[in-house]
Design an enzyme around this catalytic site. Sequence first.
Site, PDB file in Angstrom:
ATOM      1  N   TYR A   1      -2.285  -0.145  10.073  1.00 56.28           N
ATOM      2  CA  TYR A   1      -2.457  -0.722   8.738  1.00 56.28           C
ATOM      3  C   TYR A   1      -1.170  -0.591   7.927  1.00 56.28           C
ATOM      4  O   TYR A   1      -0.683  -1.560   7.339  1.00 56.28           O
ATOM      5  CB  TYR A   1      -3.606  -0.025   8.014  1.00 56.28           C
ATOM      6  CG  TYR A   1      -3.715  -0.397   6.559  1.00 56.28           C
ATOM      7  CD1 TYR A   1      -4.133  -1.661   6.169  1.00 56.28           C
ATOM      8  CD2 TYR A   1      -3.394   0.525   5.558  1.00 56.28           C
ATOM      9  CE1 TYR A   1      -4.224  -2.024   4.834  1.00 56.28           C
ATOM     10  CE2 TYR A   1      -3.484   0.179   4.220  1.00 56.28           C
ATOM     11  CZ  TYR A   1      -3.897  -1.092   3.853  1.00 56.28           C
ATOM     12  OH  TYR A   1      -3.970  -1.441   2.532  1.00 56.28           O
TER      13      TYR A   1
ATOM     14  N   SER B   1       0.826  -1.204   0.000  1.00 55.20           N
ATOM     15  CA  SER B   1       0.000   0.000   0.000  1.00 55.20           C
ATOM     16  C   SER B   1       0.860   1.253   0.000  1.00 55.20           C
ATOM     17  O   SER B   1       1.971   1.264   0.533  1.00 55.20           O
ATOM     18  CB  SER B   1      -0.898   0.004   1.240  1.00 55.20           C
ATOM     19  OG  SER B   1      -1.498   1.259   1.444  1.00 55.20           O
TER      20      SER B   1
END
Length: 349
Positions: free
Chosen positions: A167, A142
């Site tokens: 995350y 990501s």
Amino acid sequence: MELSLENRTILITGAAGFIGAALTEYLLKHITGIQIVGIDNLNPYYDVSLKETRLSRLKKYKNFRFIKGDIGEKELVMRVFADARPSIVVNLAAQAGVRYSVTNPDIYIESNLVGFFHILEACRYSYENGQKGVEHFVYASSSSVYGSSKKVPYSVKDPVDHPVSLYAATKKFDELIAYTYSRNYGIPSTGLRFFTVYGPEGRPDMAYFKFTEQLVRQEAIPIFNYGDMYRDFTYIEDVVRGTAKVLQKPPQPDEDGVAYKLYNIGNHHPERLLTFVEILETCLMEQGMISCPGEKEFLPMQPGDVYQTYADIKELEQDFGFRPSTSLYDGLTAFTKWYRSSYKKEGAS
């Protein structure tokens, strides 16, 4: 070295997810003789009916097999590998969402760390007893790993040692452990740092989706950091085409003998948040879903958010001759058309 996808078995985790379903369908449509095994636990983080809709379309293909299961269960993962013997593994299963990780950390550890480890372990053991094993392991990382870096555009060569959300930290861990397994066990591995993926059938927790629902309901939309934010939005079809190209080209060993690569997949064109909202409102008005721009509520930055994302995609272009090309207007037009015609939800028209 090119790796033909024809007549191969590919395992895709997170196959009912936004990117997973779109990639699976693209490969089923375009690759002769391909066999795809998809795993997904259909967790209720967002509207499960959306996942079921994607899945129902995939199940129409005879060369697609679906397994409902959680990669956090190691025995299940090992059984699937032993049965399917995939040539290529695409790990897209993960708990997504930056803000959700602030209040629900456990699920990120279970899926993004433990589950990822189980997939790598299965790849490792796929070479036992003289088997050819996994020829290419591709996984989703990501843009969040870049944290609050002020150096733009973000390059895969930049240090990413200061994540601002759990995350992001889990995705950084995935990159590290994938490198270690590639080095120690010879697993050709490629990590893809996706940048704000959007489009039809996208995730309802994403800003563009939430804004659409709020605008249609004539509710004020929250504009964080008072609108001074930038995102490198990447249309789903561009992500899928780029990922399909990556699957066909496993990395070659570097000077240390490690077959491992990272790539950014982004549009290489960050948009200011307020500009994005204006384009979304234009698309919604063109679709007859709203009659005028909506009310905005300007708020401070939220925990875990970053000021901007901006992808350097030079290596993606050099190695694959590919760069995303869909404009934000075209992408949001496709999304709003889908939302109007297909997404049945209270408040939608």
